[in-house]
Every structure is written in C-alpha cells, then in structure tokens.
Scaffold this active site. Structure first.
Site, short mmCIF file in Angstrom:
data_model
loop_
_atom_site.label_atom_id
_atom_site.label_comp_id
_atom_site.label_asym_id
_atom_site.label_seq_id
_atom_site.Cartn_x
_atom_site.Cartn_y
_atom_site.Cartn_z
N HIS A 150 -55.88 40.77 -26.39
CA HIS A 150 -55.86 40.46 -24.84
C HIS A 150 -56.50 39.47 -24.34
O HIS A 150 -56.00 38.50 -24.18
CB HIS A 150 -56.30 42.29 -24.21
CG HIS A 150 -56.41 41.96 -22.72
ND1 HIS A 150 -57.22 42.61 -21.84
CD2 HIS A 150 -55.45 41.70 -21.89
CE1 HIS A 150 -56.87 42.45 -20.70
NE2 HIS A 150 -55.68 41.85 -20.54
N CYS A 174 -63.94 46.11 -23.38
CA CYS A 174 -63.63 45.00 -22.42
C CYS A 174 -62.67 45.61 -21.27
O CYS A 174 -62.78 46.00 -20.04
CB CYS A 174 -63.35 43.72 -22.59
SG CYS A 174 -64.75 42.90 -23.38
N HIS A 175 -61.45 46.02 -21.81
CA HIS A 175 -60.27 46.55 -20.95
C HIS A 175 -59.60 47.51 -21.65
O HIS A 175 -58.45 47.95 -21.20
CB HIS A 175 -59.39 45.18 -20.80
CG HIS A 175 -60.12 44.01 -20.29
ND1 HIS A 175 -60.42 42.90 -21.01
CD2 HIS A 175 -60.74 43.59 -19.09
CE1 HIS A 175 -60.94 41.92 -20.36
NE2 HIS A 175 -61.43 42.48 -19.19
N GLY A 176 -60.26 48.16 -22.64
CA GLY A 176 -59.55 49.40 -22.98
C GLY A 176 -58.47 49.65 -23.92
O GLY A 176 -57.88 50.41 -24.18
#
Lengths: 210, 418, 279
Positions: A150, A174-176
């Site tokens: 990502h 961080c963003h799953g």
C-alpha cells in the site's frame, strides 16, 4: 533634466505618457525600440535558432542536476544478502536487510501451507498460488519483502508477540491491510501481494537475496 | 535615470489581469526589459556584474546539489566529497563546477570592482550601490573561506585553523572568541557542522543583498565610461534587446572559459595538499589560501615588527581588515569632481600602478613566507595603502584634469573622431 | 594649515593620517634587518621530475585497460603490503576489466579484515571485505591518521602531489646511493638509519624502502615483461586512474560541451551584432 521635475510631481509611470514635458524623448525611445524590433522578424531564423539553442543548453545543463539525485553507484551496486536459514524453526519468521529494506523469511508450518493452498484463486485480489510464490520443492520457505504494497509500512506478524491478522499471515497496522500465510493481500487497501524479491538457494541451508 | 522609459503596457486580457494582481511582468519590464534605459556607450567591462551574477547562480545550483550528498562531519567530510566525485551521477561535474565556479566568481567580481574604481562608479549619486557592493565582496569572501574549509583536506583544515586564529588578536577575549567560533579548541566536528550551515545560508543572504545592489543601481541608472550622466534619449537604449543580447554574448564567452576549466583543467586553481585528508597533527610545509585571497594574505604577512606597543600580529590583522574596508571608504576618499579615469591622466597612472601592485601583492601572497617575498610584499602593501588613503584624497587638490565634454554624445563623438 | 584642512575635508584628513601611519609601520618593517637566509642545502641535490607519458594524457587520451590491470597487479603484490587505496571499492575494479569472480578472489585474499558484528550472536568479529568495501591498507584507520605517521593512502596520490603522475613515477624509479659529497660537505644531510636516499623526495630522505627491486618481481598475466621501469609506469598509470576515474568521461563530455558552446556563442555574437546594427 526637465523630466525630473515632472517625475517628482507624478510618481505613477503610466501617467507619464500624458506629461507633455517629456513627450519627445518618450516618443523617441519607443520609436527606437520599435525600429530595432521591427527589423527583427519574430520568425527570423537566427533569433529562433539562438533562443532554441539557449533552451537546449539550459535543458542539457539540467541533466546532471537531475541525474545526481539517483542512487549513487556505491548504493545501487550494493552486494547481495546471504542468510543462513538452518536455525529458523517452522512457524518462525526472521527479518533480514536487503537494499536498506527488511525482508521476511518465513518457515511455514504444514498447517499454514494447507491454509494457503485451500484458498480459491478467484477469491484473491492478486491471484497467485503459494507454489508460484516459492521455489520448487521449497514451498515451506516464504521469502517476501517486509514492505506493505500500500504505502510502504512494515507489516506486523513476524514476531510471535505481534498480531498476524485474521488470515494468519501479516497485518499492516498503518492502514489495515491483512495478508495470508502466503503473503497475499486479503483485506484492506494494499493493491498487490507482498513482493517476492529475487533470491536463490545457494545451498539447502543458505539463501542469497539479490 | 532621469529619462522616463516607456511604461509597461499589458498586451492581452491575461497579462492585464495578472498585472493588476501580481505585477511580475511589469517588474521584469522595469528591471531587465524595455523599461530600463541604459547608456548606449557601455564597454565590455560593464558586463562583469551580470557575469558575477551568473557565477553566483552556478554556485548556488551546484552547491544545492552537493549539499544533498555532503556529510558535514570531521570523519566523513573528505570521504563524502570523494564519494560524490566517484559514485554520484555527474558528481565530478557538479563538484568541479563548484570549485572552478568559486574562482570565476571572484575573477568576475575583481574585474567588476576595478572597473568601478577606474570609472569612478562609486561617486555620488551611487555611493550606496558601491557600499552594498563592498558588503557583497566581504560576504563572498566569508562564504568562500567557509566552503573551502568544508572539503576538510589539509589546506581546508589549516585554513580554518589560521583564519579563526585571526580572532585571537582581540585583546583579552580573543582566545575565547576563537574557541567560540570553532566550537572547540581546534577545528573539529562541531566546526565542520557550523561551517556547513553558514556556508549554506550565506549565499542566500548574498542573493538578497544582490537584490539591494541592483535596486540601488536602478534608482540612479547605470553609469558609463565617460562618467557624464546621460541626459538625452539619444544617449540611451532599452536593456531589452540591446544589453540582453550583449550580456548573452558575454555569458557565452564566460561559459566557454568555465567549461574549458571544469572539463579539462579542473584542479588548476587548487593546491594538491587539499587532496590529503585533514591531519590535525601536521601542518603542510607551505600553506596558502586560494588565489583570490593572495593579495590580502600578503598584506597580513607584511607586518613583521611590533610597533608603538602593538604586536606585529595585531598590526597584521588590522592591516588586512583595513585593506578590505578601504574599498568601502572610496566614495569619501576621492572627492574629485571628475568621475571617469578617462579625464584624469594622473589618476590613470596611479591606477595602473595600483593594478600592477595588486598583482605583485598576489604574487607575494602565493610565495612561501621567505625573503625576498616578505620585503617585496611590504613595499607592495605600502603602495596599496598609499593609493587609497594618501594618493586618492590628495590627488584632487593637485591634479590637472582634462576638459570634460558636456554630454555623453559629444564625448563619444570626440572619441570616434580621434 | 587650517585652510588645507578645510580644502581636504575632515574625513579625508583622518584617513590620510591613518594611511600615513600604515605606510610608516610598513616602511619601518621593510627596513628592519633580515636574518641571513639559509639556502636549504638539500635543495641542491633535489632533481627535477622525470618526464612520463601516459596513454591517458592530453585531451583525447584514453586509459589503457591492460596497463591499468598490470598496474593493479603491481599494486596488489607490492604497494598493498603497506598502502591502501581507500577511495576505491573492490567493485570499482570492474571498471578496469576485472570480472566479478576475479574481484571476489581479490577481496577474499585481501590483507585487511573489516570490523563487523555477527548477526546471530551480536559479537564483534572481523570479516572478509565485501565488494562494496574500501580497498584499505594494513594501517587503515577509519578515524584518520590521528598523528600516527603511516604509509599514505595512494588512491588520490597523483592529485595530492605536485607533479602528479610524473612525481610518483620519478619517486619509484629514483632511488640512488647517496652522493659521497653529501657526507663530506653536509654531514647533517646524511641519510638517517632506516631512511633511504631519493633525490625526488622533498628533503632527500624517504622512509619507504625501494619497492620495485628486480625484474619479474610480479607476474603479468598478459605476458608483458615486468622490468622495473615497466612496473613503475604501470602502477603509476593505475594510480592516475584511481585518482581520476572520471577522466575519460570528463574529456569526452567536455569536447561536446565546448563544441556546443562555440556554436551557441557564435550565434549570440551574430544576433547581438544584428540588433546593435539597427540602431
């Protein structure tokens, strides 16, 4: 010096045009400039060539300044990373460094391999089998970049104390993004599976990355 | 410039719209375009201000690129520069460009300054232009010294040691100041770091002061070789296209010299000793600064005896400081009503002697601190100070000048006739 | 008197006095007697450098890769027992024609070990140099020499000495027996124990013993006869390359840039002339 009085009187240049005191030099100057410019056709080959060549020069001069920001030669030619994997137990993951970035080397357990193989390719965002992501006959060794596809955080799950997410592989906090036991993206914003770096087994117990 | 130039007139809707909001095109027009009227009789010596500006631009651009790779640490500085030369893409070009660029910057600056002295450019109403120029010169010297130290070769290290040693002449607190400047008892890791920060910052200060220099100049307009102020429209031409075209020729020649040096003789100005990493335990047998400091270095070494209770060391530092500062006093030292050296035959002789004297001083500064160079340097320094502080103030009282024509046009006509 | 002051002005008068004071101090200094200058007797025996022609000389010169390889052979066999080439990394040898396998062979046999940490135990260890490590000498200290006098690093030597490559070549081939005259006339100049007489070295006495002793001291793989002169030339060529590996590239690009600038400047002269002619 007549002009100076007028100028003192009116600061604004645009008003100077109407000021009669210096109308004459005014006219002279524009005339002069116009004369000079009228002789120079805008499409005059020489002037176009001169401007063009100057432009080329500036662009050429920019090359070194752009090139210097590339990785320097001693960085880009950094040697390979060799890892002894004989001490890594099944279920264990180690992080090693290659090109300034961490790499996961994971010794998969039988159960993790079964889990990975049980997933239908049609369920995957980036369809790849475990076979394709490992070396032939070495499907229990999963080597991936420890860099989330990502935005580049390091996913958790390599250490037994870290969460592995619902797919048992890695989870990027961080963003799953959640990865399965083959390092494939299963949930979250990451577009592709964890990248497999170029590597080879130079002996049954040593791999060389790079 | 008391002639009123053609004002900027936006040609289309967009430029009108922009001009109301941010008059950048107008600024260009007034400063570099058709709105700036320049005497049409300028000779090639008037191009060196622009050339110094070009050299400054080269220094800032190459310097920014170098700063992306340089490591400001006493252990790594030297090696990081060598790594730039070897491993960074075109690193050798950027580094050599920065090295040669510094020399050419000073070369342009010196020609620019001598032109100013000969043609009396410092006289009213352009004293402030001159003062700002002298300030720029001093800033450039400081920046050059700091940058030279950053290489952290033998000459760099000992330059840092010796030049900061100048501070130690201040009575009572000198040694404290020296240690404060260095951040240590000798040049060390802290020194490289602060020198790097200052060397990075000063060029932007210089850039801002260059803005003031140009602003002050444009307030009064450019002078010209006759020293007579322009009065008629026939005596001027707009900057664009005339002087833009002429400046481009000068820039072309300048770049030819610059590139010949960078590509074929990049080390022509440097001392081989600076390719030896700094060694705090051994001073090179013969240390000397870069060529542009040689005359001032010679002045420093010319004061060899204690005098009137002031030690020779202090005299040397005072003398060197004064040798730079006198440039700033010029507008008040020389009050001859005649501006240009063209109409001052006696001044012209002294001026030519002064130029030769500077070359001699430079030559003495280059030599090791031995005889006969010290004694020769003393005589040369003597004339240096005499020229500024004795000859220039007295000359207007005794000198018989040539008749100054009443206008630039007449003066140039006489010249072409002769 | 007052009239003069008025004519000259106060500021100028102050400056005048300061100037006269400066001149007087300088004059005073200039007339001070000087200690009799001693001419350094060593300078009498110092010889001018031998001339050396390298294939990389001149604006269109090129490095002779075969010679550079021979030069590295000499460096490895002779110089490297004391000196390093710190600014070079092993992988840089690829530029003078060494293959990866050859470079691995060279680095594994290299005299220096690199301090590192065992990734498994965390203990300090000395490992073989990597391709990316510096070609260091036995006295290499990453923190600089710190006052210890050791054999200097050679990677920049042709740039770091006046005379450049010719100096290195002269020095290598310049060992002589001390002239008898020296012992008779200047006993203070006698070569100290452990030093060697070399008229190309400043001060005449060098701590480095004769390095290139005899023919065939090294074996050249290309079959060139390894005379001492040949070895000196080759190792000098190698050191010239190691100081300026960018040289060929620099000259090649430079010629293109100069040609471009000549055209551009010529064009700007024509344009300038046409613009001014219209006045």
């Amino acid at each position: 010096m007549k002009n100076s009085e007028a100028k003192n009187g009116k600061g604004d240049m645009s008003k100077d045009v109407e000021g009669h005191a210096f109308k004459k030099p005014q006219a002279d100057l524009s005339e002069q400039t116009d004369k000079a410019l009228s002789g120079l056709d805008r499409r005059d080959f020489l002037n176009v060539a001169a401007v063009g060549i100057a432009g080329m020069g500036v662009c050429g001069a920019a090359i070194p300044f752009i090139a210097q920001m590339n990785p320097s030669k001693d960085v880009s030619e950094q040697s390979k990373t060799e890892v002894d994997i004989s001490t890594i137990q099944p279920g264990q993951t180690v992080k090693v460094v290659w090109r300034d970035q961490p790499v996961f080397i994971r010794h998969l357990t039988e159960q993790e391999i079964t889990e990975a193989n049980a997933v239908a390719l049609s369920d995957l965002r980036d369809p790849e089998t475990l076979e394709q992501r490992t070396k032939a006959g070495k499907t229990n060794w999963l080597v991936t970049m420890a860099v989330c596809t990502h935005l580049g955080c390091i996913p958790q799950g390599s250490n037994s104390s870290e969460p592995r997410g619902e797919y048992g592989g890695y989870i990027c906090s961080c963003h799953g993004s959640a990865f399965d036991t083959a390092g494939r993206i299963r949930r979250g914003p990451a577009p592709t599976n964890l990248v497999v770096p170029p590597y080879r087994f130079i002996s049954p117990s040593v791999i060389s990355i790079g | 410039m008391k002639l009123s130039p053609p004002p900027y007139q936006p040609k289309n809707a967009f430029t009108r719209w922009l001009d109301d909001r941010l008059p950048v095109i107008r600024l260009w027009h007034d400063v570099m375009g058709k709105g700036y009227l320049v005497p049409r009789n300028l000779n090639w010596l008037w191009n060196f201000g622009v050339l110094a500006g070009i050299a400054l631009t080269i220094q800032i651009i190459t310097g920014l690129a170098l700063a992306m790779h340089y490591v400001a640490s006493s252990n790594e500085a030297f090696n990081s520069i060598e790594a730039i030369m070897r491993y960074v893409g075109f690193g050798w070009l950027i580094r050599y460009g920065h090295m040669v660029g510094a020399s050419l910057f000073f070369a342009a600056l010196y020609i620019h300054m001598f032109r100013g002295v000969y043609y009396g450019s410092y006289k009213a109403p352009r004293e402030v232009v001159w003062l700002i120029g002298v300030l720029l010169f001093m800033l450039a010297m400081a920046t050059a010294f700091l940058g030279y130290s950053l290489v952290w070769g033998q000459m760099s290290y000992w330059a840092a040691q010796v030049i900061t040693g100048l501070f130690s002449v201040v009575p009572f607190v000198g040694e404290k100041i020296r240690i404060w400047v260095l951040g240590g008892f000798a040049p060390n890791a802290a020194t490289v770091n602060r020198f790097f920060v200052l060397h990075f910052t000063l060029p932007f200060v210089i850039l801002a002061v260059v803005g003031l220099h140009v602003w002050a100049l444009h307030r009064q307009g450019s002078g010209n070789p006759t020293g007579i102020e322009v009065k008629k429209a026939e005596e001027v031409v707009p900057m664009q296209p005339y002087y833009i075209a002429k400046d481009l020729v000068a820039i072309g020649v300048f770049l030819l010299i610059f590139c010949s040096l960078v590509f074929f003789y990049p080390n022509i100005f440097t001392d081989p000793d600076n390719y030896i990493p700094a060694n705090p335990f051994s001073t090179p047998a013969h240390i000397k600064p870069e060529w542009y400091f040689w005359p001032f270095y010679a002045v420093l070494r010319s004061f060899t005896v204690n005098f009137m209770g002031i030690p020779a060391k202090l005299w040397g530092v005072l003398g060197m400081g004064l040798s730079v500062l006198v440039w700033g006093l010029l507008p008040w030292l020389d009050n001859s009503p005649v501006r240009s050296g063209r109409y001052r035959p006696v001044f012209r002789c002294f001026f030519l002697l002064f130029m030769a004297d500077i070359l001699l001083l430079g030559f003495c500064g280059k030599q090791p601190a031995e005889e006969p160079w010290i004694r020769l340097g003393q005589w040369a320094s003597l004339y240096y100070f005499a020229f500024f502080l004795v000859i220039l103030p007295i000359l207007p009282l005794v000198e018989k000048t040539k008749a100054v024509p009443s206008s630039v046009e007449e003066a140039e006509k006489k010249r072409t006739d002769a | 008197m007052l009239n003069l002051v008025r004519r000259i002005g106060f500021i100028r008068l102050v400056c005048l006095l300061a100037g006269l004071a400066m001149c007087f101090v300088l004059l005073w200094g200039a007339f001070q007697p000087r200690a009799k200058q001693e001419i350094d007797p060593a300078a009498r025996y110092q010889k001018p450098l031998k001339s050396l022609k390298l294939p990389s000389d001149g604006l269109t010169g090129h490095f002779d890769k075969k010679q550079l390889r021979r030069g590295f052979t000499v460096f490895q066999a002779v110089c490297a027992s004391c000196h390093g080439a710190n600014q070079l990394r092993f992988q840089d040898l690829a530029e003078i024609g060494y293959s990866k396998a050859e470079i691995d062979g060279i680095r594994q046999e290299w005299i220096n070990r690199i301090p590192d940490v065992d990734p498994n135990t965390g203990e300090a260890l000395m490992r073989q140099p990597n391709r990316n490590d510096r070609i260091t000498g036995p006295y290499y200290n990453p923190l600089g020499s710190q006052g210890i006098v050791t054999a200097p690093d050679l990677s920049l030597i042709t740039k770091a000495r006046k005379g450049g490559a010719a100096y290195v070549y002269s020095l290598l081939t310049g060992y002589e027996s001390e002239p008898k005259e020296i012992a008779e006339r200047y006993p203070q100049l006698k070569t100290p124990e452990g030093n060697f007489y070399n008229p190309y070295f400043k001060g005449l006495h060098i701590a480095m013993p004769v390095a290139l002793l005899s023919e065939n001291q090294v074996n050249y793989e290309d079959g060139t006869k390894a005379s001492t002169d040949q070895m000196a030339k080759d190792v000098t060529a190698f050191l010239a390359w190691s100081a300026e590996p960018e040289l060929e590239n620099r000259h090649r690009i430079g010629i293109g840039v100069i040609a471009f600038l000549l055209v551009a400047t010529g064009l700007s002269v024509v344009c300038c002339y046409r613009i001014w002619r219209k006045l």
